[in-house]
Design an enzyme around this catalytic site. Structure first.
Site, short mmCIF file in Angstrom:
data_model
loop_
_atom_site.label_atom_id
_atom_site.label_comp_id
_atom_site.label_asym_id
_atom_site.label_seq_id
_atom_site.Cartn_x
_atom_site.Cartn_y
_atom_site.Cartn_z
N HIS A 66 8.43 4.89 -2.68
CA HIS A 66 7.05 5.37 -2.70
C HIS A 66 6.40 5.18 -4.07
O HIS A 66 5.20 4.95 -4.17
CB HIS A 66 7.02 6.85 -2.30
CG HIS A 66 5.66 7.36 -1.94
ND1 HIS A 66 4.97 6.91 -0.84
CD2 HIS A 66 4.87 8.28 -2.53
CE1 HIS A 66 3.82 7.53 -0.76
NE2 HIS A 66 3.72 8.36 -1.78
N TYR A 69 8.13 0.83 -5.48
CA TYR A 69 8.08 -0.34 -4.60
C TYR A 69 9.27 -1.28 -4.84
O TYR A 69 9.14 -2.50 -4.82
CB TYR A 69 6.78 -1.12 -4.80
CG TYR A 69 5.52 -0.38 -4.41
CD1 TYR A 69 5.58 0.78 -3.65
CD2 TYR A 69 4.27 -0.84 -4.80
CE1 TYR A 69 4.43 1.46 -3.29
CE2 TYR A 69 3.11 -0.17 -4.45
CZ TYR A 69 3.20 0.98 -3.69
OH TYR A 69 2.05 1.66 -3.33
N HIS A 113 -0.33 8.43 4.54
CA HIS A 113 0.26 9.76 4.45
C HIS A 113 0.98 10.02 5.77
O HIS A 113 0.72 11.00 6.47
CB HIS A 113 -0.81 10.82 4.17
CG HIS A 113 -0.44 11.72 3.04
ND1 HIS A 113 -0.65 13.08 3.04
CD2 HIS A 113 0.17 11.47 1.85
CE1 HIS A 113 -0.21 13.61 1.91
NE2 HIS A 113 0.28 12.65 1.18
N ASN A 517 -4.67 -3.11 1.15
CA ASN A 517 -3.80 -3.10 2.31
C ASN A 517 -2.87 -1.90 2.31
O ASN A 517 -2.54 -1.35 1.26
CB ASN A 517 -2.98 -4.39 2.40
CG ASN A 517 -2.14 -4.62 1.17
OD1 ASN A 517 -1.18 -3.90 0.91
ND2 ASN A 517 -2.47 -5.64 0.38
N SER A 557 4.35 1.49 2.84
CA SER A 557 4.98 2.65 3.47
C SER A 557 6.14 2.16 4.33
O SER A 557 5.95 1.75 5.48
CB SER A 557 3.97 3.42 4.33
OG SER A 557 4.61 4.49 5.01
#
Length: 760
Positions: A66, A69, A113, A517, A557
């Site tokens: 998170h 990366y 989220h 994105n 994510s």
């Protein structure tokens, strides 16, 4: 492994550290907090000693996917990130910044989220909105618009209804109270999102091009302030929570979900706007993932400096908070501000005016290390560079493997599906399907008209249109992704996500400028998931280069994957594209609606005998594995250029791209606003179900006044864009090949009420 600190303490029965020497972390603790064995060994080399619990906690959040990366940055760097309109490159600041002319800049970003929304939909979604807005105004921009992209599971399940109702209310309550309109978005349902809903929030702000506030700390001796809300125990270890699968125990991780206060955020935004006038302001950063930890380390690394931070000075909501709790709390509505020594009174006065905390918690040093103290004791001492993205944080390229379903899908043939005899029944089914029907039930819970900037929602044009006052220009915004296409072929699906965003902008009369994105995927350690990720990023890059829409930044994510009962199931790969375009003259604005009876209806782009990966094939026939629909990048680009030329020459009345649900749904949506009908003929060389409900890409429906038809055809003759006359706009009836499919009033009522009826 996914956990919270509460579960770590319970499982390992450890005591919390109080000094640097106490409670040296073990490999077991490191692994429980999500670190790999080799990473633990690397940390010991970096520190030249064994870390204590607080330090290993810092590394665990900063080296989580998170924050750094680590499993994606190699491929993200392959995306195009430069362009003549770019003012801030991807990753350089909290959000992207694009020149939109007249000395103005647009600041925009999209983030997820997902995990918090899976276990507490209301607060998960609300704080997602709050966090993305802070990324915008921490740079000095004022948010003027919000969008979102939402994915939920099987709509017949009670848990899905709980998810969507909580998420929509959370977005609405926070955004409405904060006072920024929701101008567009998308909602999609599929069983793959049963446990892992996707909640992607996008915020867009405007600022003067030269007024940027950088997320930097510099100048030894300068002061560090924490401003905004007090720090509590909500959100502790949220970054690690977002970097693991959802399991049976995930409900116990509820403390990892933050709690938001939109009214406090409104005050914080107004206060930060006033900081633009203070010469002593050095830098500012939102406290998002990993809280104080991330902001102090990232700002220090950017300025090639260090900090001394005194945690006992941080305003807290609870007494006796431990150092790690203060460091890793993700309590909302907080910023870290660095100011020149001597400017304290000006800074404090601003936040006193807005009744917000403004407390000095440290100072800038020249050590390139961040030292954290509690009541005079050093509790952690770490080097900034080694912890951050772009510095010494780990970078991995995981194993890839093409899933078996890809080869199986290639065997699909349209001939294996019998064309229904009653296409009216199919049309009625499609119109009321949750993925096609109006999202009015959702939209009406958002305040879309607060302020005076919104010129119309997606119900009026393919992209949202946001007014730029004192200018003839406007912003065009959209969020797009068809995850079934991406699953069928990640590279082509990634391209389509970009080109659909561009098409929405072009169909609204504008020019695509740049994208942000939000890349939602399963577990990167799964070779098939990583293959999907790499393919999607590759395809996105190709399309962005074609349309000259550089990537300004965004969010990855991973771990949108359920691990329950010994089985693992990932969501469909869902790389959501937030597209920014510019309407260079408001007189060029295009709507999707048909206007006058008698106007001719034309289709730009090729019709194909294709139903692959369509909602029709998936939901009506139950065929879940098929190839990506027809797509040609060059052809799609050329069609959009043709449309732009037609619009500049004032030869078309409306434009609407053919997307989910196919041509039939596109035509109906163009009829609803003015409650007109249409009469068309299908192509005799193509199956009727494919012609009406297939989703072959790159097609646009336009309407043309009769007096402009000859010039329209002449102009098209100068291009390579295929086109066909479909029919004309009529009074109220919907007729296809002389068969009456119903009246527009009845069909509009079904379209508008279907989703609400399903959720009742």
């Amino acid at each position: 492994m996914l956990c919270t600190f509460a579960s770590v303490k319970k499982e390992l029965k450890i005591n919390m550290p109080t000094t640097l020497e106490e409670n040296l972390a073990t490999l077991e603790i490191a692994q429980t907090l999500g670190l790999l064995e080799e990473e633990f060994e690397q940390i010991k080399k970096i520190l030249d000693r064994t870390p204590n619990f607080t330090e290993i906690s810092i590394f665990s959040v900063m080296w989580s996917e998170h924050c750094c990366y680590k499993n994606s940055i190699k491929w993200l760097k392959t995306l195009p990130r430069e362009g003549e309109k770019m003012l801030v490159g991807a990753g350089e600041e909290n959000a992207g910044l694009v020149d939109v002319g007249e000395g103005r800049a647009c600041c925009f970003k999209i983030e997820s989220h997902n995990h918090p929304s899976a276990i507490e939909p209301y607060q998960g979604a609300a704080t997602g909105v709050g966090g993305i807005n802070r990324d915008i105004f921490t740079m000095g921009a004022r948010p003027i618009a919000q969008l979102n992209s939402l994915r939920f599971g099987d709509i017949t399940r009670e848990r899905t209804k709980w998810h969507i109702k909580g998420v929509v209310k959370g977005i609405g309550d926070y955004g409405n109270a904060f006072g920024i309109p929701v101008v567009g978005g998308e909602v999609f349902f599929d069983k793959c999102y049963n446990t892992n809903p996707l909640v992607n929030a996008m915020s867009v702000g405007m600022m003067e091009a030269g007024d940027i506030i950088s997320a930097i700390a510099e100048g030894p001796g300068n002061l560090v302030y924490i401003v905004g809300s007090s720090t509590g125990k909500d959100g502790i270890h949220g970054a690690t929570f977002a970097s693991g699968d959802i399991t049976e125990e995930s409900a116990s991780d509820l403390p990892s979900v933050q709690v938001g206060d939109p009214f406090q955020e409104k005050l914080l935004m107004e206060a930060t706007q006033e900081l633009l006038g203070i010469s002593g302001l050095v830098g500012m950063q939102d406290m998002g993932a990993a809280g104080i930890t991330c902001s102090t380390l990232e700002m220090s690394d950017k300025g090639e400096c260090g900090m001394k931070i005194y945690l006992d000075k941080v305003p807290t909501r609870q007494t006796d908070m431990k150092p790690y709790e203060i460091l890793l709390s993700e309590s909302q509505e907080r910023m870290l501000v660095v100011v020149e020594r001597g400017s304290e009174e000006e800074i404090i006065a601003v936040f006193e005016k807005w009744d917000l905390n403004c407390v000095e918690i440290g100072e800038v040093t020249d050590t390139k290390r961040v030292e954290y103290y509690m009541n005079g004791e050093l509790v952690a001492d770490v080097p900034a560079w080694d912890l951050v993205l772009g510095g010494g944080a780990p970078v991995y390229d995981r194993e890839q493997k093409e899933p078996a379903y890809v080869a199986e899908a290639s065997n699909f043939s349209i001939d294996s599906v019998t064309e229904p005899a009653d296409l009216k029944a199919v049309a009625d089914f499609m119109l009321q399907h949750q993925n096609i029907a109006s999202k009015r039930w959702v939209i009406e819970q958002y305040d879309s008209m607060v302020g005076t900037a919104n010129m119309g929602t997606n119900a009026e044009s393919d992209a949202a249109v946001v007014n730029l006052k004192d200018s003839d220009t406007a912003l065009l915004l959209s969020t797009d992704c068809n995850s079934r296409y991406v699953k069928a072929d990640p590279r082509v699906g990634g391209m389509i996500a970009v080109t659909e965003g561009a098409r929405n902008v072009t169909c609204s009369g504008g020019k695509p400028l740049a994208i942000t994105n939000c890349l939602n995927f399963g577990n990167p350690y799964n070779p098939e998931v990583y293959w999907q990720f790499v393919g999607a990023v590759t395809g996105m890059g190709e399309a962005c280069r074609k349309f000259d829409t550089p990537v300004t930044g965004g969010n990855v994510s991973f771990y949108n994957q359920t691990s329950i009962g010994g089985t693992e199931e990932a969501v469909h790969p869902t790389p959501v594209i937030g597209m920014l375009g510019l309407l260079e003259s408001k007189s060029d604005r295009l709507l999707l609606e048909f206007n006058d009876i008698g106007d001719k209806i034309y289709l730009l782009g090729p019709s194909k005998n294709d139903i692959s990966s369509s909602e029709y094939l998936y939901s009506y026939h139950g065929v879940e594995n098929s190839p990506v629909p027809y797509f040609d990048l060059d052809e799609d680009y050329n069609t959009q250029q043709t449309l732009a030329k037609l619009n500049q020459n004032k030869l078309i009345q409306s434009a609407h791209d053919v997307a989910d649900g196919g041509l039939y749904i596109t035509l109906l949506e163009s009829c609803f606003a003015n409650e007109v009908g249409f009469e068309i003929s299908t192509d005799a060389t193509i199956r009727k179900d494919a012609f009406l409900f297939g989703e072959s890409q790159g097609r646009i429906v336009v309407s043309v006044k009769a007096e402009n038809e000859s010039k329209f055809i002449e102009s098209l003759g100068e291009t390579d864009t295929p086109f066909a006359l479909l029919g004309s706009v009529t009074k109220r009836d919907i007729k296809i090949d002389d068969v009456n499919f119903g009246t527009i009033i009845d069909l509009k009522n079904k379209y508008n009420t279907a989703l609400g009826n399903l959720l009742a």
